[in-house]
Design a protein around this motif. Sequence first.
Motif, PDB file in Angstrom:
ATOM      1  N   PRO A 151     -43.756 -32.568 -68.823  1.00  0.00           N
ATOM      2  CA  PRO A 151     -42.726 -31.551 -68.611  1.00  0.00           C
ATOM      3  C   PRO A 151     -41.586 -32.007 -67.715  1.00  0.00           C
ATOM      4  CG  PRO A 151     -44.768 -30.946 -67.484  1.00  0.00           C
ATOM      5  CD  PRO A 151     -45.081 -32.123 -68.352  1.00  0.00           C
ATOM      6  N   VAL A 152     -41.857 -32.942 -66.801  1.00  0.00           N
ATOM      7  CA  VAL A 152     -40.781 -33.468 -65.969  1.00  0.00           C
ATOM      8  C   VAL A 152     -39.768 -34.209 -66.840  1.00  0.00           C
ATOM      9  CG1 VAL A 152     -40.215 -35.194 -64.232  1.00  0.00           C
ATOM     10  CG2 VAL A 152     -42.061 -33.585 -63.820  1.00  0.00           C
ATOM     11  N   ALA A 153     -40.250 -35.063 -67.734  1.00  0.00           N
ATOM     12  CA  ALA A 153     -39.346 -35.807 -68.612  1.00  0.00           C
ATOM     13  C   ALA A 153     -38.556 -34.863 -69.512  1.00  0.00           C
ATOM     14  CB  ALA A 153     -40.145 -36.802 -69.457  1.00  0.00           C
ATOM     15  N   VAL A 154     -39.211 -33.825 -69.997  1.00  0.00           N
ATOM     16  CA  VAL A 154     -38.549 -32.887 -70.919  1.00  0.00           C
ATOM     17  C   VAL A 154     -37.471 -32.078 -70.209  1.00  0.00           C
ATOM     18  CG1 VAL A 154     -38.902 -30.850 -72.366  1.00  0.00           C
ATOM     19  CG2 VAL A 154     -40.509 -32.758 -72.488  1.00  0.00           C
ATOM     20  N   VAL A 161     -30.748 -34.481 -66.038  1.00  0.00           N
ATOM     21  CA  VAL A 161     -31.093 -35.117 -64.766  1.00  0.00           C
ATOM     22  C   VAL A 161     -31.626 -36.518 -65.058  1.00  0.00           C
ATOM     23  CG1 VAL A 161     -32.628 -35.021 -62.758  1.00  0.00           C
ATOM     24  CG2 VAL A 161     -31.638 -32.916 -63.685  1.00  0.00           C
ATOM     25  N   PRO A 162     -31.063 -37.547 -64.448  1.00  0.00           N
ATOM     26  CA  PRO A 162     -31.578 -38.901 -64.688  1.00  0.00           C
ATOM     27  C   PRO A 162     -33.065 -38.985 -64.352  1.00  0.00           C
ATOM     28  CG  PRO A 162     -29.493 -38.995 -63.506  1.00  0.00           C
ATOM     29  CD  PRO A 162     -29.907 -37.550 -63.533  1.00  0.00           C
ATOM     30  N   GLU A 163     -33.854 -39.441 -65.304  1.00  0.00           N
ATOM     31  CA  GLU A 163     -35.299 -39.465 -65.106  1.00  0.00           C
ATOM     32  C   GLU A 163     -35.716 -40.386 -63.961  1.00  0.00           C
ATOM     33  OE1 GLU A 163     -39.253 -39.930 -67.924  1.00  0.00           O
ATOM     34  OE2 GLU A 163     -37.291 -39.606 -68.854  1.00  0.00           O
ATOM     35  N   VAL A 164     -34.882 -41.390 -63.671  1.00  0.00           N
ATOM     36  CA  VAL A 164     -35.211 -42.304 -62.570  1.00  0.00           C
ATOM     37  C   VAL A 164     -35.173 -41.596 -61.226  1.00  0.00           C
ATOM     38  CG1 VAL A 164     -34.409 -44.366 -63.784  1.00  0.00           C
ATOM     39  CG2 VAL A 164     -32.789 -43.050 -62.403  1.00  0.00           C
ATOM     40  N   GLN A 168     -37.656 -38.490 -56.406  1.00  0.00           N
ATOM     41  CA  GLN A 168     -37.000 -37.826 -55.284  1.00  0.00           C
ATOM     42  C   GLN A 168     -37.335 -36.343 -55.236  1.00  0.00           C
ATOM     43  OE1 GLN A 168     -32.810 -38.968 -54.328  1.00  0.00           O
ATOM     44  NE2 GLN A 168     -32.849 -39.932 -56.335  1.00  0.00           N
ATOM     45  N   PHE A 169     -37.324 -35.684 -56.426  1.00  0.00           N
ATOM     46  CA  PHE A 169     -37.497 -34.230 -56.372  1.00  0.00           C
ATOM     47  C   PHE A 169     -38.942 -33.782 -56.530  1.00  0.00           C
ATOM     48  CE2 PHE A 169     -38.141 -33.546 -60.829  1.00  0.00           C
ATOM     49  CZ  PHE A 169     -37.231 -34.329 -61.528  1.00  0.00           C
ATOM     50  N   GLN A 170     -39.877 -34.707 -56.792  1.00  0.00           N
ATOM     51  CA  GLN A 170     -41.280 -34.298 -56.875  1.00  0.00           C
ATOM     52  C   GLN A 170     -41.753 -33.685 -55.559  1.00  0.00           C
ATOM     53  OE1 GLN A 170     -44.035 -37.380 -57.977  1.00  0.00           O
ATOM     54  NE2 GLN A 170     -45.818 -36.046 -57.790  1.00  0.00           N
ATOM     55  N   ARG A 171     -41.445 -34.336 -54.464  1.00  0.00           N
ATOM     56  CA  ARG A 171     -41.856 -33.825 -53.151  1.00  0.00           C
ATOM     57  C   ARG A 171     -41.127 -32.517 -52.834  1.00  0.00           C
ATOM     58  NH1 ARG A 171     -39.182 -34.885 -48.672  1.00  0.00           N
ATOM     59  NH2 ARG A 171     -38.188 -36.702 -49.640  1.00  0.00           N
ATOM     60  N   TRP A 172     -39.840 -32.462 -53.154  1.00  0.00           N
ATOM     61  CA  TRP A 172     -39.081 -31.231 -52.901  1.00  0.00           C
ATOM     62  C   TRP A 172     -39.663 -30.064 -53.691  1.00  0.00           C
ATOM     63  CZ3 TRP A 172     -34.023 -34.196 -54.379  1.00  0.00           C
ATOM     64  CH2 TRP A 172     -33.674 -35.069 -53.341  1.00  0.00           C
ATOM     65  N   ALA A 173     -39.960 -30.298 -54.963  1.00  0.00           N
ATOM     66  CA  ALA A 173     -40.468 -29.229 -55.821  1.00  0.00           C
ATOM     67  C   ALA A 173     -41.795 -28.695 -55.311  1.00  0.00           C
ATOM     68  CB  ALA A 173     -40.614 -29.739 -57.256  1.00  0.00           C
ATOM     69  N   GLU A 211     -20.782 -34.833 -60.835  1.00  0.00           N
ATOM     70  CA  GLU A 211     -20.784 -35.868 -61.865  1.00  0.00           C
ATOM     71  C   GLU A 211     -20.688 -35.246 -63.261  1.00  0.00           C
ATOM     72  OE1 GLU A 211     -20.840 -39.584 -63.633  1.00  0.00           O
ATOM     73  OE2 GLU A 211     -20.475 -39.005 -61.552  1.00  0.00           O
ATOM     74  N   LYS A 212     -21.361 -34.120 -63.481  1.00  0.00           N
ATOM     75  CA  LYS A 212     -21.306 -33.454 -64.786  1.00  0.00           C
ATOM     76  C   LYS A 212     -19.900 -32.938 -65.079  1.00  0.00           C
ATOM     77  CE  LYS A 212     -25.675 -33.957 -65.705  1.00  0.00           C
ATOM     78  NZ  LYS A 212     -26.112 -34.903 -66.767  1.00  0.00           N
ATOM     79  N   ARG A 213     -19.156 -32.597 -64.048  1.00  0.00           N
ATOM     80  CA  ARG A 213     -17.777 -32.145 -64.258  1.00  0.00           C
ATOM     81  C   ARG A 213     -16.842 -33.309 -64.535  1.00  0.00           C
ATOM     82  NH1 ARG A 213     -18.316 -27.456 -59.654  1.00  0.00           N
ATOM     83  NH2 ARG A 213     -18.910 -25.785 -61.127  1.00  0.00           N
TER      84      ARG A 213
END
Length: 422
Positions: A151-154, A161-164, A168-173, A211-213
Amino acid sequence: MSEDTLFSEVLNPANRADPYPIYARLRENPVSPQRDGIVVVSTHAAIRSLIFDPRLSSEDLPPSHRPRTGNPLKDWLLNPIKDRIATAHRPLIFRDPPDHDTLRSVVMREFTVARVLALKQRVVRDVDALIDACRGRDEVCLVEDLSYPLPVAVICDMLGVPEVDEPQFQRWATQLATALEPDARHDEASRHKTVAAFDAISGYMRALIREKRRRPGPDMLSALANPITTKPGPGGKAAMGDFDLISTAILLLVAGHETTVNLITNGMLTLLRHPHELDRLRADPERAPRVIEELLRYEPPVHFRTRKALGTIEIAGHTIRKGAPVILLFAAANRDPARFADPDRFDPDREDVQHFGFGGGLHYCMGAPLARIEAEIALVALSRRLIAPRLLSDPPPYRPGASLRGPERLGIGINGIAARST
């Protein structure tokens, strides 16, 4: 256990593997005031009557409060401003109408059926690749090997969101998920960690949105960051301000994988405990939708949500007083014998499965269609490709949270990996 302390036992990690006997006792009193002031609602009928009640508010998080740093500029100027912004721009699951409805409509404009269905083949490829990576082993950890990375990759793909950046956000989540836990909300140390995690992931999202903008792509975050028109009303499309866009992006990223991890892991655990049903799914993959719906009832990924009473509510012969914190105990309602025959039996052939596996009412899970697709594809592939799967420990170790309840690890012994289905 006294009746007015039962919910504290739900929160006790010692009961994480099997909270259902406690839920059964709570259902004896559909509206159960607890000694700490919380009111627990646990029957199907009572929850169904409350989920659309405007007197029950989702805006129940304590105000944001950053800890003192010793720096006068931060403590007296910058952090109070940040606290006001964070409190005013909560993720939409912690917002009431009209703000909730406006934000949700903007998200759902982009969270389309077409966008979800376009990911289906990606899910099939990812599931097969993750299972292939387990070749040559005699055991797997379902969480580490599939339930988490899939589900993270999806969701990274869908949001752009760059999968690499995922580590970083695993701990935040993980830390942000504690916002659903009543005890963690009022623990000062936990709240400070949550604020720090929110600040860190907010900074990440702010940079990603910029960056998306600059370079928009076909992903959902690009669409939300670059609406075609910002003119609300007839003929126009409402758009989010930047603070709401950041909190919404965080919500989609965190909720987009946390609950699906539990759905897949709880699902495989249940099937391994019911090998006849695992065999039936292996032989007939068309059963998958029935299996998923029964899993959402029997072992849901989210067990409860919190609310706050905005006014006095009379229900089931009880009074919920204004200001009272309220727990909607969805997992208890899902096994209510007044609604489901033989509710503690796992039965994918059950008819009329009106569960609360994805919540209900205004806050029904936006990602439910995507979660169903991921779980169906994953469980069918696991049933067909793992040779002689068996649990290595039962019960497995569980994650700390009582609300987002699921195994932390799920060790499965296997005799090998079968070839991919054609």
